[in-house]
Scaffold this motif. Sequence first.
Motif, PDB file in Angstrom:
ATOM      1  N   LEU A 220      47.891  27.264  36.227  1.00 13.26           N
ATOM      2  CA  LEU A 220      46.483  27.143  35.850  1.00 13.26           C
ATOM      3  C   LEU A 220      45.767  28.479  35.930  1.00 13.26           C
ATOM      4  O   LEU A 220      44.832  28.734  35.176  1.00 13.26           O
ATOM      5  N   GLY A 221      46.218  29.348  36.846  1.00 11.79           N
ATOM      6  CA  GLY A 221      45.564  30.641  36.999  1.00 11.79           C
ATOM      7  C   GLY A 221      45.649  31.504  35.756  1.00 11.79           C
ATOM      8  O   GLY A 221      44.766  32.326  35.494  1.00 11.79           O
ATOM      9  N   ARG A 222      46.696  31.302  34.958  1.00 11.17           N
ATOM     10  CA  ARG A 222      46.849  32.095  33.733  1.00 11.17           C
ATOM     11  C   ARG A 222      45.822  31.703  32.676  1.00 11.17           C
ATOM     12  O   ARG A 222      45.605  32.447  31.719  1.00 11.17           O
ATOM     13  N   GLN A 223      45.204  30.532  32.857  1.00  8.45           N
ATOM     14  CA  GLN A 223      44.168  30.094  31.923  1.00  8.45           C
ATOM     15  C   GLN A 223      42.779  30.124  32.553  1.00  8.45           C
ATOM     16  O   GLN A 223      41.783  30.250  31.853  1.00  8.45           O
ATOM     17  N   ARG A 224      42.733  30.032  33.889  1.00  4.65           N
ATOM     18  CA  ARG A 224      41.457  29.907  34.582  1.00  4.65           C
ATOM     19  C   ARG A 224      40.793  31.256  34.878  1.00  4.65           C
ATOM     20  O   ARG A 224      39.619  31.308  35.246  1.00  4.65           O
ATOM     21  N   TRP A 225      41.530  32.342  34.705  1.00  4.53           N
ATOM     22  CA  TRP A 225      40.996  33.655  35.053  1.00  4.53           C
ATOM     23  C   TRP A 225      39.771  34.020  34.224  1.00  4.53           C
ATOM     24  O   TRP A 225      38.972  34.870  34.625  1.00  4.53           O
ATOM     25  N   VAL A 226      39.600  33.356  33.079  1.00  4.43           N
ATOM     26  CA  VAL A 226      38.486  33.726  32.196  1.00  4.43           C
ATOM     27  C   VAL A 226      37.140  33.516  32.869  1.00  4.43           C
ATOM     28  O   VAL A 226      36.195  34.280  32.645  1.00  4.43           O
ATOM     29  N   VAL A 227      37.031  32.477  33.712  1.00  2.74           N
ATOM     30  CA  VAL A 227      35.747  32.222  34.369  1.00  2.74           C
ATOM     31  C   VAL A 227      35.462  33.309  35.409  1.00  2.74           C
ATOM     32  O   VAL A 227      34.304  33.708  35.601  1.00  2.74           O
ATOM     33  N   GLU A 228      36.509  33.834  36.048  1.00  2.00           N
ATOM     34  CA  GLU A 228      36.317  34.927  36.993  1.00  2.00           C
ATOM     35  C   GLU A 228      35.890  36.199  36.262  1.00  2.00           C
ATOM     36  O   GLU A 228      35.070  36.979  36.766  1.00  2.00           O
ATOM     37  N   GLN A 229      36.454  36.408  35.081  1.00  7.51           N
ATOM     38  CA  GLN A 229      36.047  37.554  34.262  1.00  7.51           C
ATOM     39  C   GLN A 229      34.574  37.439  33.878  1.00  7.51           C
ATOM     40  O   GLN A 229      33.832  38.431  33.897  1.00  7.51           O
ATOM     41  N   THR A 230      34.131  36.222  33.540  1.00 10.42           N
ATOM     42  CA  THR A 230      32.737  36.028  33.148  1.00 10.42           C
ATOM     43  C   THR A 230      31.809  36.234  34.334  1.00 10.42           C
ATOM     44  O   THR A 230      30.700  36.757  34.175  1.00 10.42           O
ATOM     45  N   PHE A 231      32.249  35.859  35.538  1.00  7.04           N
ATOM     46  CA  PHE A 231      31.455  36.156  36.725  1.00  7.04           C
ATOM     47  C   PHE A 231      31.290  37.663  36.889  1.00  7.04           C
ATOM     48  O   PHE A 231      30.218  38.141  37.276  1.00  7.04           O
ATOM     49  N   ALA A 232      32.344  38.419  36.603  1.00 12.97           N
ATOM     50  CA  ALA A 232      32.246  39.880  36.692  1.00 12.97           C
ATOM     51  C   ALA A 232      31.207  40.407  35.698  1.00 12.97           C
ATOM     52  O   ALA A 232      30.425  41.308  36.031  1.00 12.97           O
ATOM     53  N   LEU A 233      31.184  39.839  34.498  1.00 10.96           N
ATOM     54  CA  LEU A 233      30.180  40.245  33.508  1.00 10.96           C
ATOM     55  C   LEU A 233      28.779  39.842  33.952  1.00 10.96           C
ATOM     56  O   LEU A 233      27.812  40.596  33.782  1.00 10.96           O
ATOM     57  N   LEU A 234      28.676  38.646  34.521  1.00 15.30           N
ATOM     58  CA  LEU A 234      27.376  38.138  34.966  1.00 15.30           C
ATOM     59  C   LEU A 234      26.806  39.004  36.085  1.00 15.30           C
ATOM     60  O   LEU A 234      25.626  39.366  36.079  1.00 15.30           O
ATOM     61  N   HIS A 235      27.666  39.379  37.029  1.00 15.38           N
ATOM     62  CA  HIS A 235      27.195  40.158  38.165  1.00 15.38           C
ATOM     63  C   HIS A 235      27.178  41.658  37.881  1.00 15.38           C
ATOM     64  O   HIS A 235      26.802  42.444  38.760  1.00 15.38           O
ATOM     65  N   ALA A 236      27.581  42.039  36.662  1.00 18.39           N
ATOM     66  CA  ALA A 236      27.339  43.422  36.244  1.00 18.39           C
ATOM     67  C   ALA A 236      25.842  43.651  36.043  1.00 18.39           C
ATOM     68  O   ALA A 236      25.373  44.795  36.095  1.00 18.39           O
ATOM     69  N   PHE A 237      25.095  42.560  35.813  1.00 13.19           N
ATOM     70  CA  PHE A 237      23.637  42.636  35.829  1.00 13.19           C
ATOM     71  C   PHE A 237      23.223  42.704  37.308  1.00 13.19           C
ATOM     72  O   PHE A 237      23.326  41.720  38.043  1.00 13.19           O
ATOM     73  N   ARG A 238      22.769  43.849  37.744  1.00 13.93           N
ATOM     74  CA  ARG A 238      22.603  44.092  39.178  1.00 13.93           C
ATOM     75  C   ARG A 238      21.590  43.144  39.827  1.00 13.93           C
ATOM     76  O   ARG A 238      21.680  42.878  41.033  1.00 13.93           O
ATOM     77  N   ARG A 239      20.649  42.642  39.050  1.00 18.43           N
ATOM     78  CA  ARG A 239      19.651  41.749  39.630  1.00 18.43           C
ATOM     79  C   ARG A 239      20.266  40.429  40.079  1.00 18.43           C
ATOM     80  O   ARG A 239      19.649  39.700  40.875  1.00 18.43           O
ATOM     81  N   LEU A 240      21.463  40.108  39.592  1.00 17.91           N
ATOM     82  CA  LEU A 240      22.109  38.849  39.931  1.00 17.91           C
ATOM     83  C   LEU A 240      23.101  38.972  41.084  1.00 17.91           C
ATOM     84  O   LEU A 240      23.658  37.963  41.517  1.00 17.91           O
ATOM     85  N   ARG A 241      23.332  40.182  41.592  1.00 21.78           N
ATOM     86  CA  ARG A 241      24.281  40.357  42.693  1.00 21.78           C
ATOM     87  C   ARG A 241      23.702  39.867  44.015  1.00 21.78           C
ATOM     88  O   ARG A 241      24.429  39.438  44.905  1.00 21.78           O
ATOM     89  N   ILE A 242      22.395  39.983  44.156  1.00 24.06           N
ATOM     90  CA  ILE A 242      21.667  39.487  45.313  1.00 24.06           C
ATOM     91  C   ILE A 242      20.461  38.717  44.783  1.00 24.06           C
ATOM     92  O   ILE A 242      19.829  39.145  43.811  1.00 24.06           O
TER      93      ILE A 242
END
Length: 271
Positions: A220-242
């Motif tokens: 499942l990890g080979r397909q589920r990693w996409v959501v972790e990648q999207t979290f990385a994109l989401l938290h690249a917006f610094r206002r969303l890290r905290i």
Amino acid sequence: MAKLKPWEVDDELWAVIEPLLPRRPRRVRHPGRKRLDDRLALQGILFVLHTGIAWEHLPQELGYGSGMTCWRRLDEWNRAGVWQRLHEILLDRLRSADVLDLSRAAVDSSQIRALKGGRKTGPSPVDRGRAGSKHHLITDAGGIPLAVILTGANRNDVTQLLPLLHAIPKIRGKRGRHRQRPDAVLADRGYDHDKYRRLVRALQIRPLIARRGTPHGSGLGRQRWVVEQTFALLHAFRRLRIRWEARADIHEAFLKLACALICWRRLTSFC
């Protein structure tokens, strides 16, 4: 032509956003000071979202008005449903361009600190009980954000599985019926509960959830990693890290806007 900075709105994106903004006609008698241009106010909001700077420190030399003006505009447009509608329109366009893949969806969550407390916070089990919030995210098979939910940090992930599935908007963009449900949903061991598997099946969605106690490497990890990648994109917006906002709806406004921007980047990269 000079390259636009991340918080600057190009003509194509503005053409999508401008019709969604509520109109406020200026009074004829005693009109007062002229309202800041909407496009400049939006760029001020995006500057805060990208950099994480405090509202009161928004540089005046940028020409985006004061931080309080931009904060009020963010709140006003959120109340009018602008950010949610923008996200839905971009999902429609992604489906029309055959970029959206609803053959499966992936869910996960991420903890953040909430330094000012407020609604939808709770003691964080991974941060010594300090006040925190949790972002719950569902994406399509390619990592395009479909919906995001904010809760307290002490909320169990599995309790938000059904709310996430119900939060997916009706996605059009093709002739015939809209799509609102993925064919399957992938989740890690934090969502392992037979009750929720039954509830997911009742929505005619196939639950692909890793079971506790089984060895890693189930595939499942080979397909589920996409959501972790999207979290990385989401938290690249610094206002969303905290979470700096005591008001949950203001933080949710930033979340919806960030999801819409990720969708816009994906759309422009394919079209």
